[in-house]
Design a protein around this motif. Structure first.
Motif, short mmCIF file in Angstrom:
data_model
loop_
_atom_site.label_atom_id
_atom_site.label_comp_id
_atom_site.label_asym_id
_atom_site.label_seq_id
_atom_site.Cartn_x
_atom_site.Cartn_y
_atom_site.Cartn_z
N ARG A 51 0.83 -1.21 0.00
CA ARG A 51 0.00 0.00 0.00
C ARG A 51 0.86 1.25 0.00
NH1 ARG A 51 -3.69 1.38 5.00
NH2 ARG A 51 -1.71 2.28 5.64
N HIS A 52 1.98 1.20 0.71
CA HIS A 52 2.87 2.36 0.79
C HIS A 52 3.55 2.64 -0.55
CE1 HIS A 52 5.60 5.26 2.55
NE2 HIS A 52 6.63 4.59 2.06
N SER A 53 3.96 1.59 -1.25
CA SER A 53 4.66 1.79 -2.53
C SER A 53 3.71 1.92 -3.71
CB SER A 53 5.62 0.63 -2.78
OG SER A 53 4.90 -0.57 -2.97
N GLY A 54 2.46 1.55 -3.55
CA GLY A 54 1.48 1.70 -4.62
C GLY A 54 1.49 0.57 -5.64
N THR A 55 2.14 -0.54 -5.33
CA THR A 55 2.16 -1.68 -6.23
C THR A 55 1.31 -2.81 -5.66
OG1 THR A 55 4.11 -2.64 -5.19
CG2 THR A 55 4.50 -1.10 -7.00
N VAL A 56 1.06 -3.80 -6.48
CA VAL A 56 0.28 -4.96 -6.02
C VAL A 56 1.17 -6.18 -5.79
CG1 VAL A 56 -1.88 -4.20 -7.06
CG2 VAL A 56 -0.30 -5.60 -8.39
N ALA A 57 2.47 -6.01 -5.90
CA ALA A 57 3.38 -7.14 -5.72
C ALA A 57 3.29 -7.70 -4.30
CB ALA A 57 4.81 -6.73 -6.03
N GLY A 58 3.20 -6.83 -3.32
CA GLY A 58 3.08 -7.28 -1.93
C GLY A 58 1.80 -8.05 -1.69
N GLN A 59 0.73 -7.63 -2.33
CA GLN A 59 -0.53 -8.34 -2.17
C GLN A 59 -0.46 -9.71 -2.84
OE1 GLN A 59 -3.46 -5.65 -3.69
NE2 GLN A 59 -3.15 -4.18 -2.03
N ALA A 60 0.24 -9.80 -3.96
CA ALA A 60 0.41 -11.10 -4.62
C ALA A 60 1.23 -12.04 -3.74
CB ALA A 60 1.08 -10.91 -5.97
N PHE A 61 2.29 -11.51 -3.14
CA PHE A 61 3.09 -12.33 -2.23
C PHE A 61 2.28 -12.75 -1.01
CE2 PHE A 61 7.00 -10.49 -4.23
CZ PHE A 61 7.50 -11.70 -4.69
N ALA A 62 1.41 -11.86 -0.52
CA ALA A 62 0.58 -12.20 0.63
C ALA A 62 -0.38 -13.35 0.28
CB ALA A 62 -0.20 -10.98 1.09
N LEU A 63 -0.93 -13.34 -0.92
CA LEU A 63 -1.78 -14.46 -1.34
C LEU A 63 -0.97 -15.75 -1.43
CD1 LEU A 63 -4.04 -12.84 -4.07
CD2 LEU A 63 -4.74 -13.77 -1.87
N LEU A 64 0.27 -15.65 -1.89
CA LEU A 64 1.14 -16.81 -1.95
C LEU A 64 1.43 -17.34 -0.54
CD1 LEU A 64 2.64 -18.30 -4.27
CD2 LEU A 64 4.65 -16.99 -3.61
N VAL A 65 1.66 -16.45 0.40
CA VAL A 65 1.92 -16.86 1.79
C VAL A 65 0.67 -17.49 2.40
CG1 VAL A 65 2.46 -15.99 4.10
CG2 VAL A 65 3.77 -15.21 2.14
#
Length: 100
Positions: A51-65
């Protein structure tokens, strides 16, 4: 909007509780729950930084986790049930199956 430092503080507290539970408790089921708590703290960090960086990569990794956590629970619970059937205990101190 919640400030990022507050989200990170909550994540740190969740992770600390999980680590303390893994190190202190000797019940295998509680250890598995504490590992899940640590994975949820990592997910919270991933979402906060995404959310801070404005990308969805962290959310994709969270789904993977989350998928990894589901697999870990399934395998861990199956192992605990098998150990309970063999040794009649879920205390990790009482399990010595690998001793020769």
């Amino acid at each position: 909007m919640v400030p990022m430092n507050q989200v990170l503080l909550v994540s740190f507290l969740l992770f600390s509780i999980g680590v303390a539970g893994v190190l202190i408790r000797r019940n295998a089921l509680i250890i598995l729950m504490c590992v899940e708590l640590m994975l949820n703290a990592a997910n919270l960090n991933l979402i906060a930084f995404a959310r801070h960086s404005g990308t969805v990569a962290g959310q994709a990794f969270a789904l993977l986790v989350m998928g990894l956590a589901a697999a870990e629970v399934a395998i861990g619970l199956a192992l605990v049930v098998a150990l309970y059937r063999k040794k009649d205990t879920v205390q990790v101190d009482g399990i010595n199956l690998l001793k020769g």
